[in-house]
Design a protein around this motif. Sequence first.
Motif, short mmCIF file in Angstrom:
data_model
loop_
_atom_site.label_atom_id
_atom_site.label_comp_id
_atom_site.label_asym_id
_atom_site.label_seq_id
_atom_site.Cartn_x
_atom_site.Cartn_y
_atom_site.Cartn_z
N PRO A 1 0.19 -1.09 -0.47
CA PRO A 1 0.17 0.31 -0.10
C PRO A 1 0.82 1.37 0.09
CG PRO A 1 -1.09 -1.62 1.35
CD PRO A 1 0.37 -1.91 1.16
N MET A 2 2.46 1.39 0.86
CA MET A 2 2.62 2.75 0.70
C MET A 2 4.24 2.64 -0.13
SD MET A 2 0.87 4.43 2.32
CE MET A 2 2.05 5.64 2.49
N GLY A 3 4.28 1.54 -1.22
CA GLY A 3 5.24 2.05 -1.86
C GLY A 3 6.57 1.35 -1.79
N MET A 4 6.61 0.33 -0.83
CA MET A 4 8.00 0.40 -0.71
C MET A 4 7.71 -1.61 -0.76
SD MET A 4 9.54 2.85 0.49
CE MET A 4 11.32 1.21 2.15
N PHE A 5 7.00 -1.80 -1.27
CA PHE A 5 7.12 -3.27 -2.50
C PHE A 5 7.51 -4.62 -1.40
CE2 PHE A 5 7.73 -0.01 -4.86
CZ PHE A 5 6.64 -0.62 -6.32
N LEU A 6 6.32 -4.06 0.28
CA LEU A 6 7.14 -5.45 1.16
C LEU A 6 6.26 -5.59 1.57
CD1 LEU A 6 8.53 -2.53 3.53
CD2 LEU A 6 9.68 -4.72 2.93
N THR A 7 6.25 -7.29 1.35
CA THR A 7 5.42 -8.19 1.47
C THR A 7 6.31 -8.86 2.93
OG1 THR A 7 4.51 -8.32 -0.57
CG2 THR A 7 4.14 -9.51 0.21
N ALA A 8 4.77 -9.11 3.75
CA ALA A 8 5.23 -10.39 5.10
C ALA A 8 4.50 -11.40 4.87
CB ALA A 8 5.01 -9.94 6.12
N VAL A 9 5.35 -12.91 5.55
CA VAL A 9 4.36 -14.28 4.60
C VAL A 9 5.54 -15.23 6.57
CG1 VAL A 9 4.41 -14.65 2.48
CG2 VAL A 9 6.41 -15.03 3.53
N ALA A 10 4.70 -15.89 7.02
CA ALA A 10 4.65 -16.24 8.42
C ALA A 10 5.92 -17.42 8.28
CB ALA A 10 3.88 -17.49 9.09
N ASP A 11 6.31 -18.57 6.68
CA ASP A 11 6.99 -18.84 6.52
C ASP A 11 8.33 -19.24 5.63
OD1 ASP A 11 5.12 -21.00 5.10
OD2 ASP A 11 6.52 -21.68 4.44
N GLU A 12 9.55 -19.34 5.67
CA GLU A 12 10.70 -19.44 5.10
C GLU A 12 10.37 -20.15 3.69
OE1 GLU A 12 15.67 -19.48 5.30
OE2 GLU A 12 14.08 -20.35 7.07
N ALA A 13 9.42 -21.31 3.93
CA ALA A 13 9.47 -21.89 2.42
C ALA A 13 7.96 -21.67 1.56
CB ALA A 13 8.65 -23.54 2.80
N THR A 14 7.49 -20.55 1.89
CA THR A 14 6.66 -19.56 1.49
C THR A 14 7.48 -19.04 0.84
OG1 THR A 14 4.58 -20.56 2.88
CG2 THR A 14 4.48 -18.31 1.61
N ALA A 15 7.78 -17.68 1.55
CA ALA A 15 8.84 -16.83 1.24
C ALA A 15 9.90 -16.88 -0.04
CB ALA A 15 10.04 -15.77 1.86
N ASN A 16 10.45 -18.17 -0.27
CA ASN A 16 11.55 -18.19 -0.70
C ASN A 16 10.87 -18.58 -2.23
OD1 ASN A 16 13.68 -18.38 0.09
ND2 ASN A 16 13.77 -20.32 1.57
N LYS A 17 9.44 -19.27 -2.33
CA LYS A 17 8.58 -20.65 -3.37
C LYS A 17 7.89 -18.16 -4.26
CE LYS A 17 4.47 -22.56 -4.28
NZ LYS A 17 3.26 -22.84 -4.51
#
Length: 132
Positions: free
Chosen positions: A90-106
């Motif tokens: 929403p604020m243009g820093m392109f930051l997305t959070a996820v709970a687990d590392e496997a999802t982040a890597n994917k």
Amino acid sequence: MEPKPVPYGEANCTHCQMTVSDNRYGAELVNDKGKAFYFDAAECLASYTLEQAEISDKAAYLLVTDFANPNTLIEVDKAHFLQSAELPSPMGMFLTAVADEATANKMQQEYGGRLLNWEEVKQAVRNNERPE
């Protein structure tokens, strides 16, 4: 003292005052007295913690939404952040959070970008580092 669900569409971001509306990106700070403060994106929470260190240092909770599970909050220290030009937050820093590392890597394989921890997110926000 527990976190409260982010009231999407009702609350304004404590940092930027925009309506907190995207249930994949909301964030929350619960102070040491149990009062919840809502944010529309991880970058607004990061900015607030940098500007209001005395509040964030004593906070009971610093939470971001798990992009893969909307409306689910995770502690910032346990979250994996992807900063990718393919996922506008929403604020243009392109930051997305996820709970687990496997999802982040994917997600990184799918969208490119770089993986960050919470300290690196705060540094990126402080330096206004955006993806190429």
